[in-house]
Enzyme design. Structure first.
Site, PDB file in Angstrom:
ATOM      1  N   SER A   1      -9.701  -0.427   6.968  1.00  0.00           N
ATOM      2  CA  SER A   1      -9.149  -0.195   5.634  1.00  0.00           C
ATOM      3  C   SER A   1      -8.470  -1.386   4.986  1.00  0.00           C
ATOM      4  O   SER A   1      -8.109  -1.329   3.820  1.00  0.00           O
ATOM      5  CB  SER A   1      -8.165   0.983   5.671  1.00  0.00           C
ATOM      6  OG  SER A   1      -8.857   2.197   5.807  1.00  0.00           O
TER       7      SER A   1
ATOM      8  N   LYS B   1       0.837  -1.207   0.000  1.00  0.00           N
ATOM      9  CA  LYS B   1       0.000   0.000   0.000  1.00  0.00           C
ATOM     10  C   LYS B   1       0.872   1.257   0.000  1.00  0.00           C
ATOM     11  O   LYS B   1       1.917   1.307   0.655  1.00  0.00           O
ATOM     12  CB  LYS B   1      -0.915  -0.020   1.225  1.00  0.00           C
ATOM     13  CG  LYS B   1      -1.919   1.135   1.289  1.00  0.00           C
ATOM     14  CD  LYS B   1      -2.833   0.969   2.496  1.00  0.00           C
ATOM     15  CE  LYS B   1      -3.856   2.097   2.595  1.00  0.00           C
ATOM     16  NZ  LYS B   1      -4.768   1.941   3.740  1.00  0.00           N
TER      17      LYS B   1
ATOM     18  N   SER C   1      -9.347   1.904   2.732  1.00  0.00           N
ATOM     19  CA  SER C   1      -8.459   2.678   1.889  1.00  0.00           C
ATOM     20  C   SER C   1      -7.359   1.857   1.229  1.00  0.00           C
ATOM     21  O   SER C   1      -6.612   2.373   0.411  1.00  0.00           O
ATOM     22  CB  SER C   1      -7.819   3.799   2.711  1.00  0.00           C
ATOM     23  OG  SER C   1      -7.034   3.268   3.756  1.00  0.00           O
TER      24      SER C   1
END
Length: 563
Positions: free
Chosen positions: A230, A112, A193
């Site tokens: 997330s 990420k 996210s």
């Protein structure tokens, strides 16, 4: 308080007006001229100290120095046609020159874009104008602790995955590079996210099942961060597994913080075995992260999650021992009444009870009334100070090693503010919320909210003395279309409201929680497309292995009912 020196007064750029301006900021005044002069001397002392540190070279912790790789750490921005889901930020091909194990040998991994990978930009899903004054994205001089461990285990890091703007969205429409699309339905959310990591892993799994779509390069495994859901929310929407480990089990060092008490890094994969392998690789004390506690295991003492999982699956698949290894599974009543929970999600997760029972588990309903206040406590205990970590780059008060290349531009310029307001108004809400909370309620209320976290943790712990795991819905709906980028702020954010109601409470209490695919349903706009539904399994703190066992039990029950 100690004052180390009052020398160097002639080099100062501040004067008595500065003293009065600072006092006015506290809503007081310093009427005595001699007092103002003396405070000026003291402030000039601090000015010289801060300037000295600002001018000094930064320190790269040797444990975080990028390890040597085969070839170079070259990276590239994929062309749009090679990145149809917009799930990649940058691509690379990093393989350790000196791996210490083969646990992840040749396994492809996406990291990420809020986690530092040495030699690659870290953009936090936002705009270069927000991160840098020179027009170039900041390049990481370090490997985050987990990145170094993945490389040492033989993993192949294929790049940084797109994340939501400052990781501040449970859906996937806020990144500065554009929305991340669902692998099964372009124009629909993949969740956030950790949107890119989950989309890439889910697409890879779909490829292996024989589906033929244009996804571009994909990966077997992903790493995400989870502050309110997330990792779990996008895993739920895309039909894969995503684990938020026990708080303090996996070091967060080298990742951008939202608020230290809720920061978690977690594994993303399409099967439980890979979750277990990633967790064993990532977990363990790193001697740097202040989030780690006396309960955090040393690396050599991390549980052998893959072996524990394999042994458990062998036992439950044997008819002679099936009844000897039951788990007591508690379906959390309040989680099935949260606002915005779609009936198809509620019913599908409820139906999972039959799979648990088929595998020999005892299933009961349990009630934790305070769970309904979990999102309120999460918000009150984090939002007042969240901007300080997320947008301003402040430390949390404990000795911390923040990524040295991430230097927040604060306060935001008007250009940066306008960009953020257009891209992710939730981030602007975080900025304004901090100002509002401190001005109208005072910082003491955040302290009270922290005490409520202990109450909430105790409520879960008490019920987890009676059951081995809790079950809740994860994402409350099927994946939905991205909002119109020209919509008003509330229209953009309306679909995000309530998405993390069942996930965010466990970020503040620290319990491990895993999103498990448990079914699918057709979306009304595309009845030919079945979108995934995820349930959440929550365990006792430091018993992440029990969560994995419960997921394996559910899988076995599903398999048994299909025979």
């Amino acid at each position: 308080m100690s004052i180390i020196s009052i020398k160097g007064q002639n080099l100062s750029g501040i004067d008595e007006d500065t003293v009065h301006q600072l006092a006015a900021g506290l809503s007081v005044e310093i009427a005595n001229a001699d007092d103002a002069d003396d405070y000026l001397v003291l402030l000039r002392s601090l000015e010289s100290v801060l300037q000295h540190v600002k001018d000094a070279p930064d320190y790269i912790h040797p444990e975080l120095s990028p390890q040597s790789v085969v070839g170079s750490r070259q990276y590239w921005k994929p062309a749009d046609e090679d990145n149809p889901m917009n799930a990649w930020n940058f691509q690379c091909n990093l393989v350790s020159s000196n791996p210490t194990s083969a646990a992840l040998k040749d396994r492809t991994i996406a990291i990420k874009d809020n986690i530092s990978v040495g030699g690659l930009p870290t953009t936090l899903g936002t705009f270069t104008e927000v991160l840098s004054r020179n027009g170039s994205p900041p390049i990481s001089p370090i490997d985050a602790s987990v990145v170094g461990r993945l490389l040492s285990a033989g993993g192949v890091i294929k790049g940084s995955s797109t994340c939501e703007n400052h990781c501040a969205s449970p859906l996937s429409f806020t990144s500065a590079s554009g929305p991340v699309h669902h692998p099964l339905l372009h124009g629909y959310t993949s969740g956030g996210s950790s949107s890119g990591s989950c989309a890439l892993v889910a697409a890879h799994a779909l490829k292996r099942k024989g589906l033929d779509q244009q996804w571009g390069d994909t990966v077997e495994l992903g790493i995400g961060s989870d502050q309110a859901g997330s990792v779990r929310i996008p895993a739920s929407y895309t039909g894969i597994y995503g684990l938020k480990p026990t708080f303090g089990l996996v070091p967060y060092t080298g990742a951008a913080s939202m608020a230290s008490m809720i920061d978690h890094l977690g594994p993303i994969a399409s099967c439980l075995e890979d979750i277990a392998t990633l967790l064993k690789t990532m977990a363990g004390f790193d001697s740097i992260d202040p989030r780690m506690t006396p309960e955090s295991p040393l690396v050599a003492q991390v549980k052998d999650y893959p072996q524990i999982l394999a042994d458990f699956k062998t036992k439950i698949q044997s008819s002679s021992t099936q009844k000897q290894t039951p788990l007591r599974v508690g379906f959390l009543t309040e989680s099935f009444t949260v606002a915005g929970l779609a009936s198809v999600v509620r019913d599908t997760v409820r139906h999972a009870a039959k799979s648990f029972e088929s595998a020999g588990a005892e299933v009961v309903d349990v009630s934790i009334p305070l769970h309904s206040d979990g999102p309120i406590i999460w918000t009150a205990s984090t939002r007042p100070s969240m901007s300080e970590s997320l947008c301003q780059g402040k430390t949390g008060g404990h000795l911390s090693y923040l990524p040295p290349h991430l230097q927040a531009q604060w306060p935001p310029s008007q250009q940066a503010f306008d960009l953020q307001s257009t891209s992710n108004p939730a981030l602007v809400n975080i900025m304004l919320s901090g100002q509002f909370a401190h001005r109208h309620f005072g910082p003491w209320l955040e302290g009270k909210a922290h005490r409520k976290v202990f109450e909430l943790r105790s409520a879960y712990d008490k019920v987890l003395e009676e059951v081995d795991v809790l079950i809740t819905p994860c994402a409350p709906t099927l994946a939905m279309p991205h909002p119109n980028p020209q919509s008003r702020i509330l229209e953009k954010l309306s679909s995000s409201i309530g998405v993390t109601s069942n996930t965010c409470p466990f970020n503040i209490t620290g319990h491990p929680a895993l999103s498990v695919p448990c079914g699918s349903a057709a979306t009304p706009e595309h009845p030919d497309v079945h979108l995934p539904i995820g349930m959440q399994i929550i365990g006792r703190r430091w018993e992440d292995d029990t969560v994995l066992k419960a997921a394996a039990l559910f899988e076995e029950g599903k398999r048994a009912t299909k025979i």
